[in-house]
Design a protein around this motif. Structure first.
Motif, PDB file in Angstrom:
ATOM      1  N   UNK A 112      34.651 -59.711  97.892  1.00 47.91           N
ATOM      2  CA  UNK A 112      35.713 -60.705  98.093  1.00 47.91           C
ATOM      3  C   UNK A 112      36.130 -60.352  99.472  1.00 47.91           C
ATOM      4  N   UNK A 113      36.876 -61.189 100.192  1.00 54.73           N
ATOM      5  CA  UNK A 113      37.313 -60.859 101.545  1.00 54.73           C
ATOM      6  C   UNK A 113      38.219 -59.698 101.280  1.00 54.73           C
ATOM      7  N   UNK A 114      38.426 -58.823 102.568  1.00 52.62           N
ATOM      8  CA  UNK A 114      38.914 -57.687 102.660  1.00 52.62           C
ATOM      9  C   UNK A 114      40.461 -57.517 102.155  1.00 52.62           C
ATOM     10  N   UNK A 115      41.250 -58.829 102.606  1.00 45.19           N
ATOM     11  CA  UNK A 115      42.675 -58.935 102.272  1.00 45.19           C
ATOM     12  C   UNK A 115      42.764 -59.086 100.711  1.00 45.19           C
ATOM     13  N   UNK A 116      41.820 -59.656  99.815  1.00 40.86           N
ATOM     14  CA  UNK A 116      41.799 -59.831  98.548  1.00 40.86           C
ATOM     15  C   UNK A 116      41.539 -58.452  97.973  1.00 40.86           C
ATOM     16  N   UNK A 117      40.415 -57.646  98.420  1.00 42.72           N
ATOM     17  CA  UNK A 117      39.999 -56.594  97.833  1.00 42.72           C
ATOM     18  C   UNK A 117      41.112 -55.505  97.926  1.00 42.72           C
ATOM     19  N   UNK A 118      41.818 -55.697  98.997  1.00 40.44           N
ATOM     20  CA  UNK A 118      43.053 -54.567  99.152  1.00 40.44           C
ATOM     21  C   UNK A 118      43.920 -54.934  97.892  1.00 40.44           C
ATOM     22  N   UNK A 119      44.221 -56.073  97.994  1.00 44.46           N
ATOM     23  CA  UNK A 119      45.193 -56.449  96.758  1.00 44.46           C
ATOM     24  C   UNK A 119      44.863 -56.145  95.312  1.00 44.46           C
ATOM     25  N   UNK A 120      43.313 -56.555  95.046  1.00 46.07           N
ATOM     26  CA  UNK A 120      42.848 -56.028  93.739  1.00 46.07           C
ATOM     27  C   UNK A 120      42.984 -54.353  93.530  1.00 46.07           C
ATOM     28  N   UNK A 121      42.851 -53.738  94.424  1.00 46.20           N
ATOM     29  CA  UNK A 121      42.687 -52.207  94.371  1.00 46.20           C
ATOM     30  C   UNK A 121      44.337 -51.819  93.755  1.00 46.20           C
ATOM     31  N   UNK A 122      45.153 -52.535  94.544  1.00 47.86           N
ATOM     32  CA  UNK A 122      46.675 -52.070  94.302  1.00 47.86           C
ATOM     33  C   UNK A 122      47.060 -52.772  92.887  1.00 47.86           C
ATOM     34  N   UNK A 123      46.369 -53.969  92.341  1.00 45.29           N
ATOM     35  CA  UNK A 123      46.973 -54.648  91.118  1.00 45.29           C
ATOM     36  C   UNK A 123      46.229 -53.672  90.133  1.00 45.29           C
ATOM     37  N   UNK A 124      44.903 -53.340  90.206  1.00 47.96           N
ATOM     38  CA  UNK A 124      44.180 -52.596  89.260  1.00 47.96           C
ATOM     39  C   UNK A 124      44.963 -51.164  88.966  1.00 47.96           C
ATOM     40  N   UNK A 125      45.400 -50.699  90.205  1.00 49.26           N
ATOM     41  CA  UNK A 125      46.346 -49.379  89.959  1.00 49.26           C
ATOM     42  C   UNK A 125      47.502 -49.488  89.242  1.00 49.26           C
ATOM     43  N   UNK A 126      48.027 -50.735  89.613  1.00 54.12           N
ATOM     44  CA  UNK A 126      49.360 -50.763  88.886  1.00 54.12           C
ATOM     45  C   UNK A 126      49.346 -51.366  87.198  1.00 54.12           C
ATOM     46  N   UNK A 127      48.270 -52.231  87.032  1.00 53.45           N
ATOM     47  CA  UNK A 127      48.000 -52.842  85.623  1.00 53.45           C
ATOM     48  C   UNK A 127      47.173 -51.447  84.961  1.00 53.45           C
ATOM     49  N   UNK A 128      47.639 -50.500  84.510  1.00 53.47           N
ATOM     50  CA  UNK A 128      47.067 -49.577  83.778  1.00 53.47           C
ATOM     51  C   UNK A 128      48.018 -48.418  83.204  1.00 53.47           C
ATOM     52  N   UNK A 129      47.543 -48.002  82.262  1.00 56.36           N
ATOM     53  CA  UNK A 129      48.260 -46.806  81.512  1.00 56.36           C
ATOM     54  C   UNK A 129      49.568 -47.558  80.734  1.00 56.36           C
ATOM     55  N   UNK A 130      50.710 -46.729  80.663  1.00 53.86           N
ATOM     56  CA  UNK A 130      51.786 -46.848  79.626  1.00 53.86           C
ATOM     57  C   UNK A 130      52.727 -47.891  81.106  1.00 53.86           C
ATOM     58  N   UNK A 131      53.476 -49.143  80.577  1.00 59.21           N
ATOM     59  CA  UNK A 131      54.331 -49.686  81.528  1.00 59.21           C
ATOM     60  C   UNK A 131      55.455 -50.249  80.700  1.00 59.21           C
TER      61      UNK A 131
END
Length: 272
Positions: A112-131
């Motif tokens: 993916x383009x770099x801006x989308x890669x950066x967002x995906x890393x952030x969302x992957x981190x946020x959408x994990x574990x107990x929320x």
């Protein structure tokens, strides 16, 4: 910017969306909480079976707006599917009262383009574990113990006919490409009840016949205006016009649409 697909998109997406759920869900947003001042999710406010559009992600205090197409759908059988902004994903989940526990996600592997890669890393981190789940009207917020969060908005499915579809990316064979700089939201189209398609190719307006049958759309010759536009807009226009020609296959999911020509060239669009 062009980036190479690591796996075929269609196969990878199918694999993710058809994985058997192995998690458990102890409720469909039910629990002892209420949707009052505290904003917790009560039994009258389900979170499963709904298409949630991602509005933004906040990680380590930094809030980032979501790209078009980012979404989450939490199934009633312990499986969440969606799109991180570029790649599709699937993850086992368990909903209990006003919390959701998310296991590590399986994803497609599109470069993916770099801006989308950066967002995906952030969302992957946020959408994990107990929320913690917090609902207010049509909005839902998922928050981790460390403060990372995802802001979501409930969206209804968009009908193929009558919806304005805005082009968000281009595809050539196994290569995905972001739109030329400065042309975002310039190409769009609407399928009419009268059997015509109308819109903008990125620079010029167009209209033409569009026969929808099964999973295919057959486009007639397009009539367009004849304005000359800056280079990036013309580049986008030529690419879109090439897809809207002859018979193409289409796939629609909630508020997303993809068109693929027999040559392998295609586009992705979202409901405007």
């Amino acid at each position: 910017m062009r980036t190479k697909l690591i796996v075929p998109v269609a196969a990878a997406v199918t694999a993710v969306l058809t994985l058997t759920a192995c998690g458990s869900e102890s409720g469909s947003g039910s629990g002892a909480g209420s949707d009052g001042a505290g904003g917790s999710v009560g039994p009258e406010v389900p979170v499963t079976g709904i298409h949630w559009t991602v509005e933004s992600v906040t990680v380590e205090g930094k809030k980032t707006a979501a790209p078009e197409g980012a979404h989450i759908e939490i199934g009633a059988k312990g499986r969440a599917t969606g799109n991180f902004g570029c790649n599709h994903f699937g993850a086992d989940v368990a909903v209990e009262g006003d919390t959701i526990t998310v296991e590590p996600a399986d994803t497609t592997l599109i470069g993916c383009p770099k801006d989308l890669e950066a967002f995906e890393k952030a969302m992957t981190k946020a959408f994990s574990g107990k929320l913690t789940l917090k609902r207010a009207d049509k909005d839902l917020t998922l928050t981790a113990a460390n403060g990372d969060s995802i802001a979501l908005t409930r969206q209804t499915d968009a009908p193929l006919v009558g919806t304005e579809w805005t082009v968000t990316s281009l595809v050539t064979g196994d290569t995905a490409a972001s739109l030329p700089a400065g042309t975002e939201k310039k190409a769009h189209f609407v399928f009419g009840e009268d059997g015509f398609v109308r819109g903008s190719l990125g620079c010029n307006s167009f209209s033409g016949t569009a026969k929808i049958s099964g999973s295919e759309i057959t486009f007639g010759r397009l009539a367009t205006t004849r304005r000359m536009c800056p280079g990036p807009e013309m580049t986008l226009e030529r690419a879109v016009a090439k897809v809207l020609r002859g018979t193409v296959t289409y796939e629609q999911q909630h508020r997303g649409l993809s068109l693929t020509a027999k040559s392998g060239e295609g586009l992705a669009a979202t409901a405007g």
